[in-house]
Scaffold this active site. Structure first.
Site, mmCIF file in Angstrom:
data_model
loop_
_atom_site.group_PDB
_atom_site.id
_atom_site.type_symbol
_atom_site.label_atom_id
_atom_site.label_comp_id
_atom_site.label_asym_id
_atom_site.label_seq_id
_atom_site.Cartn_x
_atom_site.Cartn_y
_atom_site.Cartn_z
ATOM 1 C CB ILE A 122 37.567 148.313 22.823
ATOM 2 C CG1 ILE A 122 36.674 147.571 23.828
ATOM 3 C CG2 ILE A 122 36.964 149.676 22.484
ATOM 4 C CD1 ILE A 122 36.545 148.281 25.164
ATOM 5 C CG HIS A 123 39.118 147.472 16.706
ATOM 6 N ND1 HIS A 123 39.282 147.413 15.347
ATOM 7 C CD2 HIS A 123 38.412 146.376 17.044
ATOM 8 C CE1 HIS A 123 38.704 146.318 14.881
ATOM 9 N NE2 HIS A 123 38.185 145.671 15.893
ATOM 10 N N GLY A 124 37.894 150.581 16.350
ATOM 11 C CA GLY A 124 36.939 151.318 15.515
ATOM 12 C C GLY A 124 35.732 150.513 15.072
ATOM 13 C CG ASP B 193 37.998 142.350 16.962
ATOM 14 O OD1 ASP B 193 39.215 142.320 16.705
ATOM 15 O OD2 ASP B 193 37.218 143.208 16.505
#
Lengths: 158, 131
Positions: A13-15, A9
């Site tokens: 780190i994200h929603g 990704d």
């Protein structure tokens, strides 16, 4: 190390990762496997502050990621590993780490990339590394969030 | 003029600015950006181009929808080495409107705090008896 998810990704780190995958899989630790962030103080602080305090976070460069996986150093924890690119996944596999499943969670538009799915755009280089992973019998599953259907993309990248 | 870029998921940024126009009236110097289908590199480049096209402005506030997401990360990367850029997270309609009213009145260094205070004041639980 029990691995609950190996994910590619470009947003790391994200929603989608915290609200989607971490809620669904309840990892004890998230490993961000990335050479740049391993040495960027403000980015490590930024990502750490966006993770709930009950989940530990490690920032490892790719060599250290491979070493820890090969030596099973997180053996008592459920671990989620995040890579920024397919190239980075392949570099860890090339160091001897075996993987059976890799989640393709988000490779967004960059110059020269072509759309495979709305959240998966592949460059020629991405395809080269994906083909190498397919040769090693890695199952590549595109899925952005747990609530959406997974799609095995091996036939689409060879 | 102090400028603003609203950076958010989906259509939120463009809708926030459109809605702010209905409340405040016409304004300039504000741009809406979505992260839809954009890689972090693409988003950072887009934001840098907007910020750097007017290097002599009075400052630029980057408003982000939520703390900790990819929009936020991109804005921090853009603001990292630019002293005239500030990042404000958790943007809502009262904050955008407060920015528009205050940007000519308040020194740039104090503007983000004033706007955040307005945002905080607008978020509360209510019932009719306690208004």
């Amino acid at each position: 190390m029990p691995l609950c998810l190996i994910r590619v990704d470009d947003r790391l780190i994200h929603g989608q990762v915290i609200l989607g995958w971490a809620r669904a899989m309840k990892p004890g630790r998230i490993v961000v496997a990335n050479d740049r962030i391993a040495t960027s103080t403000w980015e490590r602080k930024f990502y750490t502050s966006s993770v709930p305090s009950n989940i530990k976070v490690s920032f490892l460069d790719l060599d250290e990621t491979a070493r820890q996986l090969l030596n099973n150093l997180f053996k008592n924890e459920l671990v989620m590993i995040l890579f920024e690119s397919v190239k980075d996944v392949y570099s860890v596999v090339a160091k001897g780490v075996s993987m059976t499943d890799v989640n393709i969670g988000g490779l967004h538009y960059r110059q020269g990339a072509e759309e495979l799915l709305p959240y998966v755009f592949l460059t020629g280089e991405d395809r080269t590394y994906l083909r190498e992973l397919v040769k090693l019998s890695v199952r590549l599953t595109a899925q952005d969030i747990p609530g959406n259907s997974p799609r095995v993309i091996n036939p689409l990248v060879v | 003029m102090v400028r603003a870029i609203v950076v958010a998921h989906g259509n939120l940024a463009v809708e926030l600015l459109d809605t702010a126009r209905r409340v405040y009236g016409a304004f300039e110097g504000c741009v809406a950006v979505s992260n839809d289908e954009k890689s972090p590199v693409t988003l950072v480049e887009e934001l840098e181009a907007i910020v750097d096209e007017e290097p002599d402005d009075d400052g630029c506030v980057l408003f982000v929808d939520f703390f900790g997401g990819s929009c936020c990360h991109a804005c921090l990367r853009v603001g990292h080495q630019r002293s005239h850029v500030r990042v404000v997270t958790g943007v809502n309609l009262p904050m955008v409107v407060a920015f528009l009213y205050k940007r000519d009145e308040v020194p740039f260094d104090e503007l983000p705090r004033e706007v955040v205070a307005r945002g905080h004041a607008s978020v509360r639980t209510l019932n009719a008896e306690e208004c």
